[in-house]
Each structure stands twice: as structure tokens, then as C-alpha cells.
Write an enzyme that holds these catalytic residues in place. Structure first.
Site, PDB file in Angstrom:
ATOM      1  N   ASP A  69      -2.129  13.364  -0.239  1.00  0.00           N
ATOM      2  CA  ASP A  69      -1.089  13.570  -1.252  1.00  0.00           C
ATOM      3  C   ASP A  69      -1.656  14.081  -2.580  1.00  0.00           C
ATOM      4  O   ASP A  69      -0.975  14.752  -3.332  1.00  0.00           O
ATOM      5  CB  ASP A  69      -0.363  12.242  -1.515  1.00  0.00           C
ATOM      6  CG  ASP A  69       1.034  12.273  -0.911  1.00  0.00           C
ATOM      7  OD1 ASP A  69       1.263  13.156  -0.060  1.00  0.00           O
ATOM      8  OD2 ASP A  69       1.861  11.439  -1.294  1.00  0.00           O
ATOM      9  N   VAL A  99       0.831  -1.199   0.000  1.00  0.00           N
ATOM     10  CA  VAL A  99       0.000   0.000   0.000  1.00  0.00           C
ATOM     11  C   VAL A  99       0.873   1.260   0.000  1.00  0.00           C
ATOM     12  O   VAL A  99       0.578   2.251  -0.662  1.00  0.00           O
ATOM     13  CB  VAL A  99      -0.966  -0.012   1.208  1.00  0.00           C
ATOM     14  CG1 VAL A  99      -1.775   1.262   1.254  1.00  0.00           C
ATOM     15  CG2 VAL A  99      -1.888  -1.206   1.117  1.00  0.00           C
ATOM     16  N   GLU A 137      -1.250   5.331  -5.889  1.00  0.00           N
ATOM     17  CA  GLU A 137      -2.624   5.164  -6.367  1.00  0.00           C
ATOM     18  C   GLU A 137      -3.096   6.341  -7.217  1.00  0.00           C
ATOM     19  O   GLU A 137      -3.847   6.183  -8.165  1.00  0.00           O
ATOM     20  CB  GLU A 137      -3.586   4.984  -5.184  1.00  0.00           C
ATOM     21  CG  GLU A 137      -3.514   3.632  -4.487  1.00  0.00           C
ATOM     22  CD  GLU A 137      -2.477   3.635  -3.372  1.00  0.00           C
ATOM     23  OE1 GLU A 137      -1.720   4.616  -3.272  1.00  0.00           O
ATOM     24  OE2 GLU A 137      -2.417   2.646  -2.617  1.00  0.00           O
ATOM     25  N   ASP A 191       3.974  29.930 -41.689  1.00  0.00           N
ATOM     26  CA  ASP A 191       3.561  30.699 -42.864  1.00  0.00           C
ATOM     27  C   ASP A 191       3.763  32.167 -42.547  1.00  0.00           C
ATOM     28  O   ASP A 191       3.805  32.552 -41.387  1.00  0.00           O
ATOM     29  CB  ASP A 191       2.041  30.526 -43.078  1.00  0.00           C
ATOM     30  CG  ASP A 191       1.728  29.221 -43.747  1.00  0.00           C
ATOM     31  OD1 ASP A 191       2.609  28.659 -44.390  1.00  0.00           O
ATOM     32  OD2 ASP A 191       0.563  28.789 -43.622  1.00  0.00           O
ATOM     33  N   ILE A 220       2.402   1.720  -3.697  1.00  0.00           N
ATOM     34  CA  ILE A 220       1.565   1.958  -4.873  1.00  0.00           C
ATOM     35  C   ILE A 220       1.175   3.436  -4.964  1.00  0.00           C
ATOM     36  O   ILE A 220       0.522   3.957  -4.067  1.00  0.00           O
ATOM     37  CB  ILE A 220       0.289   1.088  -4.823  1.00  0.00           C
ATOM     38  CG1 ILE A 220       0.669  -0.386  -4.875  1.00  0.00           C
ATOM     39  CG2 ILE A 220      -0.642   1.435  -5.981  1.00  0.00           C
ATOM     40  CD1 ILE A 220      -0.481  -1.321  -4.602  1.00  0.00           C
TER      41      ILE A 220
END
Ligand code: ATP
Length: 879
Positions: free
Chosen positions: A709, A279, A284, A326, A282
Site C-alpha cells: 500500500d 492490524v 501504519e 510589492d 491501523i
């Protein structure tokens, strides 16, 4: 469904109660009611359930589910509930995000919705293609996208590409003739045009026979399944990273589990270590954050006039090192005003034409008749070069519609940028007169006679010298010069390119198209940013060079070359000279492809603008194809990856800055998330190796990774571009986001946070046992990561970036801190998040320990800022 190819023009017009002048208001309203909007059904969207279920396919989510099951097995009911709640919440968020992304892409698509020209109440107007109804008279010109099915009623060499329908990439030549058969294949209905075709050449008037789902395209339902937005290289590399990370996590978990068991830790406790580690590791929120920041970036760009058609372009923009632009309309204003005229061997002001003299009259007549544009009641429709000519006629009270109805156009060869000429045939004073206008240098070689007030006589070398010198003089002032000529032909017949020869010279018309005020500054910004701006134009070399000098593209030592010179260059020669060529004049679209290729062979990322129908291949070839929203053809918009709604070069430079900013923000967000995760991993690994209890419960880590986070990560993602952003060199497009230096920074910053988290853990263990230790570790880790959000806002110290320049970073910090305190102090939340009550001393300690990593990281940044400043001052001194 009725076949219209075997009905005469009159029958079709009658059926739809219309005429060549288009629908009148009454019939239009009726048709709107009867047929509805010209819209194709949206693609069949994935059902919400499918999207929701797809969220569980991710390997990282599967690991989380396993963690939840283990939690359940170990009897950690609170953790289990939270893990599963988080998994479901995550899937709901993923689904919402998918729906939002679709909506936002939809609104971007709507911004770039195609337009069409129609005749209504006898006037040519431009409308959104969704407003076309059956019975409308469509005016098709080269570069247009056909937005409905229709029967051609007037044809001027129309050619269309029907590849979207038939798969055939070659253009088909169309006719307005009746096809007298009952059963013909779609491709053989050459008096019909079909929705989604692109006009590659010529002109036509078409009566619309079906719209929306009733068109041939609408009937082919599978074609409606628009292609899914592809993932960007960054998203792909993040997916790839996630997969690798998942495998590494599984391996480490197995090792940690093995180690714990080896140490005779009870199996369930060992499992809890493995779960905590998984956990912690990862990220997430990572993939959602990348997508959210990309989406915010595209919305911001759209507000600043750059519509991104593929998310890939946002990233690509950050690596652009060459911008080929251009001239007309992009670097200049495309507001043409006629200046001096050369007629009857005299250079005169545009207000001084004497219409009693035949050369002057012929010059004005040819300027209006050999012209497709109109300027009525201040509404200008058509090519600005031609609008300028119509406005010139207005100075003499000559109305374009009147003149054109007096001298009807009998035949024509439409203008195209390759040939640079346009010719139309009219009966003037009983004679079939072919008027031609076009590029001075192209027309000059085809002239045999000259029209003077004394009549027509063969052109002499001296006449030619005078004309050439006049052109030179006008062009050196940055003026565009058009030449006009005519010839009489014996009978009315279809025209061929061979007819554009043996002319009688009438005169020259010069017009000014001033540079946009913002061009010079944008060019300067480009050069500072290490990007080379290059002008590629169909215009004359001298005119182009004059404008390029004014805005700073052509500098001392740079070269301007013409398409013909480019043709003579070998690839090796072009390679050698490429860096020095800043202006390409009189180029054709094929030259553009060669220039893009040459730069790409030098591993440069090239952005290229284009507006014409033939520009599509070059736009596709360029890394970032840029079409013009106002003047660009639908074909070019179709091929481009970005559309400028203001046709402005400065917008490209802004988009590049935004592209660089989005990339650097994403990189900073990733750094923030991964360094935070690293601190969690280090803390868990340390506890395993030191045979301590698990420092965090899975719920703690999920709370941090998913909630507290995510907020700073998004705040970092919306950081404004720094002033220094344009001072950097373009990013190497092949460089992976996870460079060695980047990974080193992540590891070091993660380590600093982990050290202070573990200090808190040890103190907690000593003063209050396992529960207090784990609570203090969790709170310190969470808060330290919230503070760390400020560290990741940019490379420089927060004092340089500005502590209060991103209000979202403060909102994120404060919201995160409130959430954490709620968990620490609100009893039901304490229970759910498995935290022990803390005394005020412990809380103070947590705040101190969480703040110290940021003090250290900022200290290092201040130190580096100081040395970098000294370095750059030394550099300046040595220059
Ligand atoms: P850019 O490529 O920068 O947009 P451009 O407008 O000059 O520049 P083209 O539209 O390809 O490029 O025109 C090429 C040349 O053809 C012009 O320089 C002019 O001499 C001539 N020309 C342009 N428009 C017309 C027109 N409507 N009829 C006849 N000749 C034209």
C-alpha cells in the site's frame, strides 16, 4: 577574550592587520586559515538511538506490539516473527526519515543563508556570511543581519535590534566613540555590534573582531539549540486522528473478542480475530506518507524558486485567497533605466544633459553623491533606483568613486521607506551643501527656491504647476519620478529631520522599471484561481496605477488609494471598500499590517510580500509572509515563511498551485490508505459476525499496509498538478481534511473492495478450506488495493487524468504485483506469509475479482465526469 569596545579604531585595525579599505588578499588567506569559517556549531542533534526509541511511543505501534505478543501466545510463530520484524523495520524507517528530514531542512536553510557586504582590497563586495573573517570591514545598512561581532569604526545613525541576545526588542542607537571603561555590560558596549542583531536604521562600517563560536552568540550555547520544526496543522490533525483511531480500534477489538468468546469460539482464536482487526485498521504508513509528500513538495518548490521555511506554509499556500504584492522588483523587473529628466524648466532626454550648465551639473552630482550604490565593471551593488542614477552618470563619464572621493560625504540622513527621502552633506565650492533626493510629492512641499541657468530664485506657483504636470505626465507612463533638491547649511553638524526643509529645487529624474513579462499571465491565473492580487507599493499612485493596469491588477471599477487616504478611513469604511481596492500606493509598513488585518477579519488567508526592514511585522502578521531572496533584507527573510529566490510574483502563483497540489495529493493518499484499511476491517468484521474463520493472518495485513500500500500512496503523493487545480476556489483553511463526504467516499470504496475480497474468501473456503480461503482473500485484497491506487490519483476518471501521466503509479503497481506473486509462488515466502498453494484457475479468479472494484469505481467516475461536464456547459450557456 579581548575587549574591543575600549580600544581605539586604530588599535583594532592594527590588531587585525587591516584598514578601512578592508583586508588584502594575503592577510585574508592568513585569517581564513587562522580562524576558519564563520559558522556556529550545529544544534546538538538527538542521538540515533533516541530517535529510534521514540518511534515506539506511538499508540498504534504499542497496539502492534500487543498483537505480536498475542500472536506469540497463540503459537503463531511466523506471524510473531513478521509482526516484530515489521515493528523494527518501521522504527528503522522512521529513524531514517527523521535524519533525511533534518538533512533536507538543513539544505533548505543553506539555500537561504544570509549574505553580508564587506570591503576587500578597497572594493565593496557581497559574500556569504560564512566567509567573513576577523579583520573584515563589514558594511552595515538598514535591513542587514549582523553576522559577526565587531567594533564600529564609522557610524551614520546606526540603530540595531539585539533582541536575540539581550531579549530587548527596542532598537539600540550605536556610536563609533571609544568607551573608556574596563567593565561594561554587553548592552552598554554601544560601539560594538553583535552577531544575530538586525540593523533597523542607518549605516556603519565595522571591523570584525570575532566570528562563529567566538561571538557573544556562539558563547551562549543554549541559544544555538535551534527550535525544532513544528508539526503542520495537517500533521497535527493526522496525529489526532491516529489517536482517536487507536481508541476506536481498541474498543472494536474488545467487542469482537467478546462476541467471539460469547459464540464459544476458543479464546485464542478470538484473540486472533482481535489481532487481525487491529492490524487491518491501523494505517501504519499514514504519518510517514504525509511527511514524505510534504517533504517532496518543499523540494519541488525550492527547485521552482520558492524556499519554504516552515512546512506549515506548504499547506497554508493552498488556502491563500489574497496575495498582497510589492510592485518594485516583484511585479516589475527592478531594472531601472533613466528616461526623461526635468531640469531648468525643460523636459529633456537623459542623454541630453549639458554639464556646463549649473542645474544640469548639480542634478548629476546630487544623483551620484546622494547615493550608496556602485556599478563597476558591470557589477551593480545596491538599490536599483540608485544604480540607475550611477549608470546615468557613466553616460557622461562621471565615475561614482572618483566623485565621491572628491566630495566626501560629511554627514547623512539615510533613506527610509517611511520618510521616502535621503540626504547627504558635502563641501561643494567651499560651501556645506546638503543634497536630498526622494519621492516627488514628499519633497515638493519643502521647496522654497528653484535653481535655473540664471541662478537661484524663489519658486513661483507656475514653476510648481509645471513640475506637477511634468510628474503627472511621466507617472502616467508608469515611470518612477525622483525629485532632487539642495540647500546650504552654515556649519558641519549632525543632521536632524528638521534640516530636510527650505530647499532649492534642482530637477526630476524619471526612470522606467518595466513589468516582468510573466506578471500579466500570473495575475490572470490568480484571478481564475479565485485569488485576489493586490499591489501594495511605496511608489506614487499614478505610477503604480499605470503598472497595475498594464498587468491586469487594476481593472474597471477597482480603486487605487494612497496611504494618506487609508489613514483617513475608519475601519468600517475600509471594510466596506476592501474588496474593491486593488492598489495601495505611498504606503508605509504600518499600512500593510492594517490591510492584512482587514482581510483576515473577513476570514481570508493572506499572503504578503515584503523586502524592507520595517516589513517584518507585516510578514509575521500575514498567514504566509513572503520575502525576496535577491533584494530582500535579511530582517525580512528572517520574518518570512517563504523566500522567493527570483523575487518574482509569478513564483508565488506557482507556489500556490504547488501548495494546492500537495494538499490534494496528501488527501488522495489518505483516501487510498484509509479506504484500503476499511475494506480489511469490513472483511474481518463480516467474518466474525458470520462465524467464519479469520480471513487474514496478521502477516497478510502487515504485508499490505506497510509494503504494497505504501508504494501507490507515495505515487499518488507525487501526482503532477492538474490543469483544473487553479480553476477551483481556494480551500477553506478551517475545513477538516476528514469531511463527511470524504469519509463517505472512503467507506463506499472500502465496501466495494471488501465485497469482492469476501467473494474470493467464500470461493476459497468452498474449494480448498480455510487456508485457501484466507490466501485468496489476502491476494484479492492486496491486488484490489494496488488497482485502487489508480482510482485515488484524482477526482476524475482515469481517462480524464491520463492512464500514463504518472509513471510512478505504474512502478508502484508493478512492484506491488511482483511482491505479491513472490509471496504466492516462492515456497519459503509461502511458509513465512502463511499462504496455501493456489492453482491457475484460482489465480485468474483473484485477478478478476481484484480488478472488478476498480471497474465499478471508474464507472461511477466516468458517469460523474459526464454529468459535471453537462453542468458546466449549462453554466457556460447561462453566462
Ligand atoms: P515597493 O514598495 O513596490 O517595493 P518602492 O520601491 O517604490 O516600491 P520604497 O522603496 O519604499 O518603495 O520607495 C518609496 C519611494 O521612495 C519611491 O517611490 C521613491 O520615490 C523614493 N525612493 C526610493 N528609493 C529611494 C532612494 N534610494 N533614495 C531616495 N528616495 C527613494
Amino acid at each position: 577574550m579581548a575587549n574591543y569596545f575600549n580600544k581605539s579604531t586604530d588599535q583594532v585595525l592594527k590588531e587585525f592587520n587591516t584598514s578601512k579599505n578592508g583586508l588584502d588578499n594575503g592577510t585574508l588567506e592568513m585569517h581564513k586559515e587562522k580562524y576558519g569559517p564563520n559558522a556556529l556549531n550545529e544544534k546538538k542533534k538527538k542521538s540515533l538511538v533516541t530517535v529510534f526509541l521514540e518511534q515506539f511511543k506511538d499508540l498504534l505501534v504499542i497496539i502492534l506490539i500487543i498483537a505480536g505478543i498475542i500472536s506469540m501466545a497463540t503459537g503463531e510463530m511466523e506471524s510473531t516473527i513478521v509482526i516484530f520484524a515489521v515493528i523494527i523495520l518501521n522504527a528503522i524507517l522512521g529513524t531514517v526519515q527523521h535524519v533525511k528530514a533534518e538533512q533536507s531542512l538543513g539544505s533548505l536553510k543553506a539555500l537561504s543563508a544570509p549574505h553580508a557586504k564587506v570591503m576587500r582590497n578597497g572594493v565593496k563586495i557581497e559574500i556569504e556570511s560564512k566567509d567573513i573573517v576577523p579583520g573584515d570591514i563589514l558594511v552595515l545598512e538598514a535591513g542587514d543581519l549582523v553576522c559577526a561581532d565587531g567594533r564600529i569604526i564609522e557610524n551614520y545613525s546606526l540603530q540595531v535590534a539585539e533582541s536575540a541576545l539581550t531579549g530587548e526588542s527596542e532598537s539600540v542607537t550605536k556610536t563609533s566613540d571609544l568607551i573608556d571603561k574596563d567593565e561594561v555590560a554587553l548592552g552598554d558596549q554601544i560601539n560594538m555590534v553583535f552577531s544575530s542583531s538586525l540593523v533597523t536604521y542607518g549605516r556603519a562600517l565595522v571591523v570584525v573582531t570575532s566570528t562563529g563560536m567566538n561571538t557573544e552568540l556562539g558563547k551562549i550555547a543554549t541559544l544555538m539549540e535551534q527550535t525544532q520544526e513544528k508539526k503542520t496543522p495537517l500533521q497535527i490533525s493526522m496525529d489526532d486522528f491516529s489517536k482517536k483511531l487507536a481508541i476506536v480500534i481498541l474498543v472494536i477489538c474488545a467487542v469482537v473478542f467478546g462476541l467471539s468468546v460469547y459464540r464459544n469460539t476458543p479464546v485464542l482464536d478470538s484473540l486472533m480475530f482481535a489481532v487481525a482487526l487491529a492490524v487491518a485498521a491501523i494505517p501504519e504508513a499514514l504519518s510517514s506518507i504525509v511527511t514524505i509528500v510534504l517533504a517532496i513538495g518543499t523540494q519541488k518548490m525550492a527547485k521552482e524558486n520558492a524556499i519554504i521555511k516552515s512546512l506549515k506554509a506548504v499547506e497554508g499556500l493552498g488556502s491563500v485567497s489574497i496575495i498582497c504584492s510589492d510592485k518594485t522588483g516583484t511585479l516589475t523587473q527592478n531594472k531601472m533605466t533613466t528616461k526623461e529628466l526635468y531640469v531648468d524648466s525643460k523636459l529633456i532626454d537623459s542623454k541630453d544633459l549639458d554639464l556646463n550648465s549649473k542645474p544640469c551639473k548639480y542634478l548629476l552630482d546630487s544623483a551620484v553623491l546622494c547615493n550608496d550604490s556602485t556599478s563597476i565593471d558591470g557589477k551593480e551593488i545596491g538599490d536599483p533606483t540608485e544604480v540607475a542614477l550611477v549608470n546615468l552618470a557613466h553616460l557622461y563619464n562621471v565615475k561614482e568613486l572618483d566623485l565621491r572621493s572628491n566630495f566626501e560625504r560629511l554627514k547623512e540622513i539615510p533613506f527610509d521607506s517611511d520618510r521616502k527621502l535621503m540626504s547627504t552633506l558635502h563641501k561643494i565650492d567651499g560651501k556645506n551643501t546638503l543634497f536630498t533626493k526622494g519621492a516627488f510629492d514628499v519633497l515638493l512641499n519643502r521647496i522654497t527656491n528653484i535653481l535655473t541657468s540664471d541662478g537661484v530664485r524663489p519658486i513661483t506657483e507656475e514653476d510648481k504647476r509645471n513640475i506637477i504636470n511634468t510628474n503627472m505626465k511621466l507617472s502616467q507612463n508608469g515611470l518612477r519620478v525622483l525629485a532632487f533638491a539642495y540647500k546650504e547649511i552654515p556649519e558641519i553638524r549632525d543632521l536632524s529631520l528638521e534640516d530636510e526643509n527650505g530647499y532649492t529645487f534642482i530637477g526630476l529624474i524619471s526612470m522606467i522599471d518595466p513589468p516582468r513579462v510573466e506578471s500579466a499571465e500570473a495575475v490572470r491565473d490568480c484571478i481564475t484561481a479565485g485569488i485576489k492580487p493586490i499591489m501594495i507599493t511605496g511608489d506614487h499612485k499614478i505610477t503604480a496605477s499605470a503598472i497595475a493596469k498594464q498587468i491586469g491588477i487594476l481593472q474597471d471599477g477597482d480603486m487605487a488609494i494612497e496611504g494618506l487616504e487609508l489613514d483617513k478611513m475608519s475601519d468600517e469604511e475600509l471594510n466596506r471598500k476592501l474588496e474593491h481596492i486593488s492598489v495601495y500606493a505611498r504606503v508605509s509598513p504600518e499600512h500593510k499590517i492594517r490591510i492584512v488585518n482587514a482581510w483576515q477579519n473577513k476570514s481570508k488567508i493572506v499572503a504578503m510580500t515584503g523586502d524592507g526592514v520595517n516589513d517584518a511585522p507585516a510578514l509575521k502578521q500575514a498567514d504566509i509572509g513572503i520575502a525576496m531572496g535577491i533584494t530582500g533584507t535579511e530582517v525580512s527573510k528572517d520574518a518570512a515563511s517563504m523566500i522567493l529566490t527570483d523575487d518574482n510574483f509569478a513564483t508565488i502563483v506557482k507556489a500556490v498551485t504547488n501548495g494546492r497540489n500537495v494538499y490534494s495529493n496528501i488527501k488522495n493518499s489518505i483516501k487510498f490508505l484509509l479506504s484500503g484499511n476499511t475494506s480489511g476491517i469490513i472483511a474481518v468484521l463480516y467474518a466474525t459476525l458470520a462465524a467464519l474463520p479469520v480471513p487474514f493472518h496478521p502477516v497478510h495485513l502487515l504485508f499490505i499496509n506497510l509494503l504494497t500500500d505504501s508504494l501507490p500512496a507515495i505515487a499518488i503523493g507525487v501526482e503532477k498538478p492538474s490543469k483544473d487545480l487553479l480553476k477551483d476556489k481556494p480551500r477553506d483553511s478551517k475545513e477538516s481534511i476528514l469531511t463527511k463526504d470524504f469519509i463517505k467516499e472512503i467507506a463506499l470504496e472500502g465496501l466495494v473492495i471488501a465485497i469482492f475480497t469476501l467473494i474470493a474468501f467464500h470461493i476459497g473456503l468452498n474449494v480448498g478450506g480455510e487456508a485457501v480461503g484466507s490466501t485468496m482473500a489476502f491476494a484479492t485484497l492486496c491486488l484490489a488495493r494496488l488497482f485502487h491506487g489508480f482510482n485515488c490519483r484524482g477526482k476524475k476518471s482515469i481517462f480524464k487524468i491520463g492512464l500514463f501521466t504518472n509513471k510512478f503509479s505504474w512502478y508502484a503497481f508493478l512492484t506491488g504485483a511482483v511482491l505479491l506473486n513472490a509471496v504466492l509462488f516462492v515456497p519459503p515466502l509461502q511458509k513465512l506469509f502463511e499462504v496455501a498453494p493456489l492453482n491457475i484457475g484460482n489465480i485468474g479468479l483473484i485477478y478478476l475479482l481484484a480488478f472488478l472494484p476498480t471497474v465499478i469505481i471508474q464507472g461511477v467516475k466516468v458517469f460523474l465526469d459526464f454529468f459535471q461536464k453537462e453542468d458546466s456547459e449549462e453554466e457556460k450557456a447561462s453566462i
